[in-house]
Design an enzyme around this catalytic site. Structure first.
Site, PDB file in Angstrom:
ATOM      1  N   ASP A 257      13.630   5.007  34.808  1.00 11.28           N
ATOM      2  CA  ASP A 257      12.937   4.494  33.635  1.00 11.28           C
ATOM      3  C   ASP A 257      13.635   3.241  33.112  1.00 11.28           C
ATOM      4  O   ASP A 257      14.837   3.053  33.315  1.00 11.28           O
ATOM      5  CB  ASP A 257      12.922   5.541  32.506  1.00 11.28           C
ATOM      6  CG  ASP A 257      12.335   6.865  32.954  1.00 11.28           C
ATOM      7  OD1 ASP A 257      11.585   6.868  33.933  1.00 11.28           O
ATOM      8  OD2 ASP A 257      12.644   7.883  32.312  1.00 11.28           O
ATOM      9  N   LYS A 258      12.901   2.434  32.384  1.00  7.42           N
ATOM     10  CA  LYS A 258      13.474   1.207  31.823  1.00  7.42           C
ATOM     11  C   LYS A 258      14.705   1.504  30.978  1.00  7.42           C
ATOM     12  O   LYS A 258      15.671   0.735  30.982  1.00  7.42           O
ATOM     13  CB  LYS A 258      12.422   0.467  30.987  1.00  7.42           C
ATOM     14  CG  LYS A 258      12.923  -0.831  30.365  1.00  7.42           C
ATOM     15  CD  LYS A 258      11.798  -1.635  29.734  1.00  7.42           C
ATOM     16  CE  LYS A 258      11.282  -0.977  28.470  1.00  7.42           C
ATOM     17  NZ  LYS A 258      12.233  -1.130  27.341  1.00  7.42           N
TER      18      LYS A 258
END
Length: 243
Positions: free
Chosen positions: A102-103
């Site tokens: 995920d970012k």
């Protein structure tokens, strides 16, 4: 040396074995100018000319980087909104991330041009362990261990595969990976290690959410036999060799 056509194409980074077979089925692959009939036909890489959609495919030296991914970067080759992890490794148009983080998730990410290796690392049938260090909103309960080991309903068609949870105490060496701002959580039961063998969308966060908790900080520490070196700073990458 002869090699199967589908293996040659996968090793050249064209796609996974199943993706390559679909290309052959659609008559997108030629060998010496003729449409390839079957994925199992044998070729000699140094002698036969293999093309996909008219583009010649050649064997190449494979390279794999281990990146200490910082938060704020997306796992994509290109993105119109956010910086990508590709900006943090030596430029090579054939490189791609192996799976995704995920970012807002940090930690170990592999970036490679070796399609066969990527497929082996990501295939659910291979049961490759991925271990994450998570800081939780409130203390983890021992009941989570049983729930996670049995598989958790996170809203997908099937529950997650069995996973291993360890609630960290002050003796765990993995606590050395905690950022300074989360050191106060060391002896509170709010730090846990979760090992999974899948890579579903936001899986770790969704698993803890399913049992009534939330992840405040997440870092992947290991992928298969590879462990993120403590000395590797965020944003740095090193070459690694995988079998």
């Amino acid at each position: 040396m002869q090699i199967r056509l589908d293996k040659f194409l996968a090793d050249a980074g064209i796609g996974t074995r199943s993706e390559v077979k679909n290309l052959i089925k659609r008559k997108a692959v030629t060998v010496n100018g003729a449409c390839a009939a079957k994925p199992e036909i044998k070729i000699i890489p140094d002698e036969d000319e293999v093309a996909v959609n008219g583009n010649l495919v050649t064997m190449r030296g494979s390279v794999t980087y281990m990146l200490h991914k910082p938060a704020g970067y997306v796992c994509a080759v290109t993105d119109d909104r956010f910086p990508t992890v590709m900006e943090l490794v030596p430029q090579n148009r054939d490189l791609f991330p192996v799976g995704r983080l995920d970012k807002d998730t940090e930690g170990l990410l592999l970036i490679t041009n070796d399609g066969g290796m990527a497929h082996r690392m990501l295939s659910p049938r291979r049961h490759v362990d991925k271990t994450y260090l998570a800081v939780l909103d409130h203390p983890a309960e021992k009941a989570y261990m049983t729930l996670f080991s049995a598989g958790v309903d996170i809203g997908d068609d099937t529950p997650t595969l069995p996973a291993r949870l360890v609630i960290c105490d002050s003796e765990r060496p993995e606590l050395d990976y905690l950022p300074e701002e989360y050191r106060v959580c060391e002896d509170t039961g709010r730090v846990a290690l979760l090992t999974i063998q899948e890579g579903r969308y936001h899986q770790v966060r969704r698993m803890f959410h399913a049992v009534g908790n939330e992840v405040l900080y997440l870092k992947r520490l290991s992928f298969g036999t590879l462990m993120l070196p403590l000395s590797l700073k965020k944003g740095e990458a090193i070459c690694v060799e995988l079998q």
